[in-house]
Design an enzyme around this catalytic site. Sequence first.
Site, PDB file in Angstrom:
ATOM      1  N   TYR A 185      38.730  38.895  45.366  1.00  0.00           N
ATOM      2  CA  TYR A 185      39.648  38.458  46.412  1.00  0.00           C
ATOM      3  C   TYR A 185      39.903  39.558  47.415  1.00  0.00           C
ATOM      4  O   TYR A 185      39.534  40.719  47.194  1.00  0.00           O
ATOM      5  CB  TYR A 185      40.969  37.979  45.801  1.00  0.00           C
ATOM      6  CG  TYR A 185      41.900  39.090  45.337  1.00  0.00           C
ATOM      7  CD1 TYR A 185      41.654  39.802  44.172  1.00  0.00           C
ATOM      8  CD2 TYR A 185      43.032  39.437  46.085  1.00  0.00           C
ATOM      9  CE1 TYR A 185      42.513  40.819  43.752  1.00  0.00           C
ATOM     10  CE2 TYR A 185      43.897  40.446  45.671  1.00  0.00           C
ATOM     11  CZ  TYR A 185      43.629  41.129  44.508  1.00  0.00           C
ATOM     12  OH  TYR A 185      44.464  42.136  44.100  1.00  0.00           O
TER      13      TYR A 185
ATOM     14  N   ARG B 183      34.730  45.748  52.054  1.00  0.00           N
ATOM     15  CA  ARG B 183      35.102  45.890  50.636  1.00  0.00           C
ATOM     16  C   ARG B 183      34.774  44.613  49.860  1.00  0.00           C
ATOM     17  O   ARG B 183      34.350  44.668  48.700  1.00  0.00           O
ATOM     18  CB  ARG B 183      36.591  46.222  50.508  1.00  0.00           C
ATOM     19  CG  ARG B 183      36.995  46.494  49.062  1.00  0.00           C
ATOM     20  CD  ARG B 183      38.410  46.990  48.932  1.00  0.00           C
ATOM     21  NE  ARG B 183      39.366  45.986  49.374  1.00  0.00           N
ATOM     22  CZ  ARG B 183      40.660  46.219  49.546  1.00  0.00           C
ATOM     23  NH1 ARG B 183      41.145  47.435  49.315  1.00  0.00           N
ATOM     24  NH2 ARG B 183      41.466  45.259  49.944  1.00  0.00           N
TER      25      ARG B 183
ATOM     26  N   ARG C 262      32.017  25.294  30.848  1.00  0.00           N
ATOM     27  CA  ARG C 262      32.459  26.600  30.383  1.00  0.00           C
ATOM     28  C   ARG C 262      31.425  27.251  29.457  1.00  0.00           C
ATOM     29  O   ARG C 262      31.078  26.701  28.411  1.00  0.00           O
ATOM     30  CB  ARG C 262      33.805  26.483  29.654  1.00  0.00           C
ATOM     31  CG  ARG C 262      34.396  27.845  29.314  1.00  0.00           C
ATOM     32  CD  ARG C 262      35.748  27.730  28.627  1.00  0.00           C
ATOM     33  NE  ARG C 262      36.298  29.056  28.355  1.00  0.00           N
ATOM     34  CZ  ARG C 262      35.957  29.805  27.320  1.00  0.00           C
ATOM     35  NH1 ARG C 262      35.072  29.349  26.450  1.00  0.00           N
ATOM     36  NH2 ARG C 262      36.470  31.009  27.154  1.00  0.00           N
TER      37      ARG C 262
ATOM     38  N   HIS D  10      30.174  31.625  28.771  1.00  0.00           N
ATOM     39  CA  HIS D  10      30.404  32.981  29.282  1.00  0.00           C
ATOM     40  C   HIS D  10      29.299  33.455  30.223  1.00  0.00           C
ATOM     41  O   HIS D  10      29.562  34.101  31.221  1.00  0.00           O
ATOM     42  CB  HIS D  10      30.559  33.977  28.122  1.00  0.00           C
ATOM     43  CG  HIS D  10      31.887  33.874  27.435  1.00  0.00           C
ATOM     44  ND1 HIS D  10      32.296  32.751  26.762  1.00  0.00           N
ATOM     45  CD2 HIS D  10      32.904  34.762  27.326  1.00  0.00           C
ATOM     46  CE1 HIS D  10      33.506  32.952  26.264  1.00  0.00           C
ATOM     47  NE2 HIS D  10      33.907  34.153  26.595  1.00  0.00           N
TER      48      HIS D  10
ATOM     49  N   GLU E 188      46.953  54.651  40.343  1.00  0.00           N
ATOM     50  CA  GLU E 188      47.490  53.993  41.544  1.00  0.00           C
ATOM     51  C   GLU E 188      48.643  53.114  41.105  1.00  0.00           C
ATOM     52  O   GLU E 188      49.029  53.110  39.938  1.00  0.00           O
ATOM     53  CB  GLU E 188      46.389  53.168  42.233  1.00  0.00           C
ATOM     54  CG  GLU E 188      45.785  52.096  41.350  1.00  0.00           C
ATOM     55  CD  GLU E 188      44.640  51.328  41.994  1.00  0.00           C
ATOM     56  OE1 GLU E 188      44.576  51.262  43.231  1.00  0.00           O
ATOM     57  OE2 GLU E 188      43.821  50.775  41.235  1.00  0.00           O
TER      58      GLU E 188
ATOM     59  N   LEU F 177      41.324  51.154  43.248  1.00  0.00           N
ATOM     60  CA  LEU F 177      40.800  50.326  44.322  1.00  0.00           C
ATOM     61  C   LEU F 177      40.721  51.168  45.598  1.00  0.00           C
ATOM     62  O   LEU F 177      41.642  51.925  45.896  1.00  0.00           O
ATOM     63  CB  LEU F 177      41.734  49.132  44.562  1.00  0.00           C
ATOM     64  CG  LEU F 177      41.208  48.174  45.630  1.00  0.00           C
ATOM     65  CD1 LEU F 177      40.058  47.333  45.086  1.00  0.00           C
ATOM     66  CD2 LEU F 177      42.308  47.259  46.135  1.00  0.00           C
TER      67      LEU F 177
HETATM   68  N1  PDD Z   1      46.817  44.792  46.721  1.00  0.00           N
HETATM   69  N2  PDD Z   1      45.480  49.131  44.556  1.00  0.00           N
HETATM   70  C1  PDD Z   1      45.533  47.891  44.030  1.00  0.00           C
HETATM   71  C2  PDD Z   1      45.382  47.740  42.558  1.00  0.00           C
HETATM   72  C3  PDD Z   1      45.730  46.776  44.872  1.00  0.00           C
HETATM   73  O1  PDD Z   1      45.781  45.544  44.356  1.00  0.00           O
HETATM   74  C4  PDD Z   1      45.884  46.979  46.267  1.00  0.00           C
HETATM   75  C5  PDD Z   1      46.061  45.819  47.209  1.00  0.00           C
HETATM   76  C6  PDD Z   1      45.833  48.292  46.763  1.00  0.00           C
HETATM   77  C7  PDD Z   1      45.958  48.588  48.232  1.00  0.00           C
HETATM   78  O2  PDD Z   1      44.819  48.168  48.926  1.00  0.00           O
HETATM   79  P1  PDD Z   1      44.895  47.697  50.452  1.00  0.00           P
HETATM   80  O3  PDD Z   1      45.426  48.855  51.212  1.00  0.00           O
HETATM   81  O4  PDD Z   1      43.498  47.372  50.784  1.00  0.00           O
HETATM   82  O5  PDD Z   1      45.829  46.499  50.502  1.00  0.00           O
HETATM   83  C8  PDD Z   1      45.612  49.339  45.879  1.00  0.00           C
HETATM   84  C9  PDD Z   1      46.925  43.562  47.473  1.00  0.00           C
HETATM   85  C10 PDD Z   1      47.754  43.718  48.703  1.00  0.00           C
HETATM   86  C11 PDD Z   1      47.371  42.457  46.555  1.00  0.00           C
HETATM   87  O6  PDD Z   1      46.833  42.372  45.450  1.00  0.00           O
HETATM   88  O7  PDD Z   1      48.234  41.662  46.929  1.00  0.00           O
END
Ligand code: PDD
Length: 285
Positions: free
Chosen positions: A33, A52, A100, A102, A181, A206
């Site tokens: 996503y 990305r 379904r 895997h 993070e 990420l």
């Molecule tokens: N989240 N780390 C994680 C695990 C994330 O899910 C996100 C983004 C970020 C920040 O990435 P970016 O700057 O590209 O939004 C870092 C989104 C916003 C979400 O899951 O809603």
Amino acid sequence: MSRYAYVNGQYLPLSVAGVHVEDRGYQFADGVYEVVAVANGHAIDEEAHLARLDYSLKEMSLAWPVSKAALKHILKRMVALNRLTNGLLYLQITRGVSRRDHGFPKPGVPPALVVTAKNMKPVSPELLEKGVAVVTMPDLRWKRCDIKSVSLLPNILAKQAAKDMGAYEAWLLDDKGYVTEGSSTNAWIVTDKGEIVTRPLGAPILAGVTRRAILALAKEAGLKPVERPFKPAEALKAKEAFLTSATSWALPITRIDGKPVGDGKPGPMTLRLRALYAQAVEKGL
Ligand code: PDD
């Protein structure tokens, strides 16, 4: 106003939009996503999000459901249909519908594409004035957090645990005690030497699109961004801490595990980076 969703080729009122019960996203979280923020009707940093997305799809051996140009068109149409000025676009691609099992479906099963949109108020002035609290906890995720997979169980459990403790975000710690993070944000500190520190890219995090933009803006402004890991103890001795994401931009963190960061107020560097980001958005980032 009614909201619309895009589901596999159709724009439908949200109330009737749905996916098949044997969609592999539903059964296996077998999908990826993106969340793209929208400001003044414009998708912020769209190219970086699509780059990305391409990476996530490749790493999962998933095909693009439509061309990049078509996807951009769909996103634009969704902004218009939903009369989105400030908010976000959510897009999800799964390995499609099949009985379904895997193992991957036989070739020929098309990936499924869903896009939704929602309006969002800007970050409240109160959050910006006070900053937010984070709490630390072990990072229970898998070893490929660089893929933006819809499989978010450890992330949502961490976010809820943080909320239950009255915090805004969870900072996740690797086996050595370094911050990877946040549950849905990237993590940063500003040291007393003025270094703007964030963990280097790699499988444990990420590659945040906002992280990338903030690093570039900091460099352009002659500031000192440094990519290295840090621990909560260093963050508590730092001048400032903040988080970044598409929807929060750069948001000051003023408490970690109940203890104040710096003087306990949002720091000037964080606010400067937020202002630089806001300027870039205004110019059409
Ligand atoms: N989240 N780390 C994680 C695990 C994330 O899910 C996100 C983004 C970020 C920040 O990435 P970016 O700057 O590209 O939004 C870092 C989104 C916003 C979400 O899951 O809603």
